[in-house]
Design a protein around this motif. Structure first.
Motif, PDB file in Angstrom:
ATOM      1  N   GLN A 449      54.808  72.473  82.791  1.00  0.00           N
ATOM      2  CA  GLN A 449      54.603  71.683  84.004  1.00  0.00           C
ATOM      3  C   GLN A 449      55.828  71.750  84.910  1.00  0.00           C
ATOM      4  O   GLN A 449      55.701  71.812  86.140  1.00  0.00           O
ATOM      5  CB  GLN A 449      54.282  70.232  83.627  1.00  0.00           C
ATOM      6  N   TYR A 450      57.014  71.776  84.330  1.00  0.00           N
ATOM      7  CA  TYR A 450      58.244  71.904  85.116  1.00  0.00           C
ATOM      8  C   TYR A 450      58.284  73.252  85.826  1.00  0.00           C
ATOM      9  O   TYR A 450      58.591  73.327  87.028  1.00  0.00           O
ATOM     10  CB  TYR A 450      59.453  71.735  84.198  1.00  0.00           C
ATOM     11  N   TRP A 451      58.011  74.305  85.093  1.00  0.00           N
ATOM     12  CA  TRP A 451      58.043  75.638  85.709  1.00  0.00           C
ATOM     13  C   TRP A 451      57.071  75.737  86.890  1.00  0.00           C
ATOM     14  O   TRP A 451      57.399  76.295  87.933  1.00  0.00           O
ATOM     15  CB  TRP A 451      57.687  76.699  84.674  1.00  0.00           C
ATOM     16  N   VAL A 452      55.866  75.202  86.697  1.00  0.00           N
ATOM     17  CA  VAL A 452      54.843  75.312  87.737  1.00  0.00           C
ATOM     18  C   VAL A 452      55.176  74.429  88.935  1.00  0.00           C
ATOM     19  O   VAL A 452      55.175  74.883  90.090  1.00  0.00           O
ATOM     20  CB  VAL A 452      53.455  74.953  87.164  1.00  0.00           C
ATOM     21  N   ASN A 453      55.484  73.151  88.669  1.00  0.00           N
ATOM     22  CA  ASN A 453      55.628  72.180  89.754  1.00  0.00           C
ATOM     23  C   ASN A 453      56.992  72.210  90.427  1.00  0.00           C
ATOM     24  O   ASN A 453      57.094  71.928  91.629  1.00  0.00           O
ATOM     25  CB  ASN A 453      55.355  70.765  89.224  1.00  0.00           C
TER      26      ASN A 453
END
Length: 656
Positions: A449-453
């Motif tokens: 989720q960190y990588w995407v957002n």
């Protein structure tokens, strides 16, 4: 039947449980000793328990934003207390510990307070106490402890200096059984004793291989044992506790079993892939007749548990990575659906002492894990906990898309992809699971989720040939001399990425841990011209040195998957595919991460590949935690890893 508090696991999960009682390597040192013994090249920096090379200072804004994602807290259902409440595992500090929740939605009360993680708890069928295990610094040298719920006192019940598996309570809660081994010994012994009194323990069986207890008879006179040989083969036995007589069930079968329970009529309830691609719940009668309860379900049984009265089985089905619940009537064979849940993964089923309710853990790609239960008569659901999301609005969490892509022989390879908002083209991280007999499933991942957002990256998560969850043929497609088939599936994924207008084929990173770390190295060798770099976490860099240095209990288990290095043909093949021996072909930036106390893939695998790629003049970052093993479990270490990974990704992919 009287309730026991162990969950019956999939073959792959059981292997890890049995593995917990095998010997630690001679090189395993306590963290304070390890720090002094570690070689310290002049370009290395030591900060507390962390040793690093090439990693820049971390900007405050990176640390602050990462902290929110690292402080996402899920809750795992562990057991019923017998007093109407439950035990859960969660982290309110540096590591996970055991907590009590007395009412649904009620306050949690922390029970264990250790510097090392405590992630499981098994309550006595008689109530009043639970058992747990912990190791030191990730060395997986587990010791067993009993927690008295009335007094809060904790006593150790295993022998110091030994390595112990999960303890299984007898039906009346008076004694427990577990597997134990000594350093350097690949064979587990079966130990029986009262966890409240260490002096009562005795060796019930001098075992052979990775053998451990999975079930008791109703009267406690017999113990069911399972010996794990490989993901494709295991054996079941009954042990007469009084005489020590060992009897194999279905002797001669070359199949996989997943847990077992003895029924009142002498039948054995188990899950097996006998005569099927997938694991089914079956009943083996005393005369050998087999009743298959789940033959009409197209997917495999993942985990299962039997009700206290022996009439109902609750199980989860792995449906292409998702986990759904079914209930089975043992006598009639009728299978009915469990409760209606959102799309996600249910796991860790536990009957309440009365058998009226089932507790479980549920998580989804956009929802961290929580503890739930349901009434087996009405299927009404109760949510016991609500995960915290570090102050992040959970509405931004991205759900992955399931897709398939063709490989070079026309097979469709299953995969998930997480995509950020916007048209792209987005840089891509290919995240490769370990095992190799594991499966990437769409559970919650704060790092995805960190990588995407936050970084705007797409995350592709393939289940290459050799992955579990798609049948026993598929899981065997990368065994021994077929090892590179799984790597070829990464090449095919790169082909697919190049056809997607919203993905940037010129900015792709490979990322993986353990066997996935080997896949990162192999992909950088075979497809380096199509990659921007790689992140190798606790990865194998040479199969021969890995097999020579991994713990004694693991060696034969891993030879069943990778091949036997003592065979000249296999040894020559290992040399051919060795990342270490082909390191001159690695020419893109690499980040190598390892735990010093790793008993599975020794830290020397990281050191040797680091030196080899540095000799090429390749940009090489390195991070080693002296108080960790096969992956980072402590929040402070994990945060340092994620922050450093962020800096690596930003630099290599040219991110703002």
């Amino acid at each position: 039947m009287t309730r026991t508090s162990i969950r019956l696991l999939s073959s792959a999960a059981l292997a890890l449980v049995l593995a917990a009682c095998a010997s630690a390597p001679a090189t395993t040192l306590a963290p304070e000793t390890a720090t002094a013994a570690t070689p310290a090249p002049s370009d290395r920096v030591t900060r507390g328990n962390l040793v690093m090379e090439g990693i820049p200072e971390i900007p405050a804004d990176v640390s602050e934003r990462m902290a929110a994602y690292e402080n996402v807290r899920g809750h795992g259902f562990q057991d019923w207390t017998g007093e109407g409440g439950i035990l859960i595992s969660t982290r309110f500090g540096n590591v996970s510990q055991i907590h009590e929740v007395r009412t649904p939605g009620g306050a949690r009360r922390q029970l264990t307070f250790f510097e090392e993680p405590v992630t499981s708890a098994s309550v006595s069928p008689a109530g009043g106490a639970f058992l747990f295990a912990r190791d030191r610094g990730g060395d997986e040298y587990f010791q067993g402890y009993r927690f008295d719920l009335a007094s809060g006192r904790i006593n150790a019940f295993t022998e110091p200096g030994t390595r112990n598996g999960s303890a299984l309570w007898a039906p009346d809660g008076s004694i427990a059984a577990w597997a134990r081994t000594n350093p350097g010994d690949p064979n587990n012994d079966i130990i029986i004793g009262n966890p409240a009194d260490r002096s009562t323990t005795r060796v019930a069986l001098e075992g052979d291989g990775a053998i451990g207890p999975v079930g008791w008879s109703q009267d406690g006179s017999k113990l069911l044992l399972q010996r794990y040989i490989s993901i494709a083969q295991s054996k079941l036995f009954t042990l007469d506790v009084a005489t020590g007589e060992l009897t194999e069930i279905n002797e001669g079968d070359t199949v996989a079993y997943s847990g077992a329970r003895l029924l009142a009529d002498g039948s054995v309830l188990t899950a097996t892939d006998k005569d099927d691609e997938f694991t089914n719940l079956v009943r083996i009668a005393p005369d050998g007749t087999i009743t298959n309860y789940t033959a009409d379900i197209d997917w495999g049984v993942s985990d299962w548990t039997l009700s206290p009265d022996g009439t109902t089985v609750a199980l989860t089905v792995n449906e292409g990575g998702l986990g759904t619940i079914r209930l089975v009537d043992v006598e009639t064979g009728v299978v009915r659906p469990g409760p209606t849940l959102p799309v996600g993964i249910a796991s860790g089923l536990v009957f309440s002492p009365t058998g009226s309710h089932i507790g479980f853990t549920f998580n989804a790609a956009n929802s961290p894990a929580d503890a739930w239960s349901f009434d087996i008569a009405t299927l009404n659901l109760t949510r016991w906990t609500e995960a915290e999301t570090g102050g992040i609005n959970p509405d931004i969490f991205v759900e992955p898309e399931l897709f398939t892509y063709p490989n070079d022989i026309g097979m469709d390879i299953p995969a998930f992809i997480y995509k950020p908002e916007g048209p792209g083209p987005h840089p891509v991280i290919i995240s490769i699971h370990g095992g190799p007999e594991a499966q990437a499933r769409p559970g919650f991942s704060s790092v995805f989720q960190y990588w995407v957002n936050e970084l705007g990256l797409a995350v592709a998560v393939p289940n290459v040939r050799g992955s579990a969850g798609y049948g026993k043929t598929y899981v065997s497609l990368d065994n021994a001399m077929e090892r590179k088939r799984s790597v070829e599936d990464i090449g095919a994924l790169l082909d697919w990425i190049a056809t997607q207008p919203d993905l940037d084929a010129d900015r792709v990173i490979v990322y993986g841990g353990s066997y996935g770390g080997y896949m990162v190295l192999a992909s950088m060798i075979d497809y380096g011209d199509r990659l921007a770099g790689g992140v190798n976490i606790v990865g194998i860099s040479d199969f021969k040195t890995f097999l020579e240095n991994t713990e004694g209990y693991r060696r034969d288990l891993r030879r069943a998957e990778y091949g036997d290095e003592r065979d000249p043909e296999i040894a020559a093949f290992f040399d051919e595919i060795s990342p270490l021996r082909n390191a001159d072909r690695i020419n893109k930036p690499i980040f190598i991460i390892h735990g010093y106390n790793d008993p599975r893939v020794p830290y020397t695998e990281a050191e040797q590949i680091l030196e080899a790629v540095k000799a090429n003049g390749v940009k090489s970052w390195f991070l080693m935690a002296m108080d960790e093993g096969h992956g980072f479990r402590k929040l402070a270490n994990r945060a340092a890893q994620r922050e450093a990974e962020t800096m690596f990704l930003k630099e290599i992919l040219g991110l703002d």
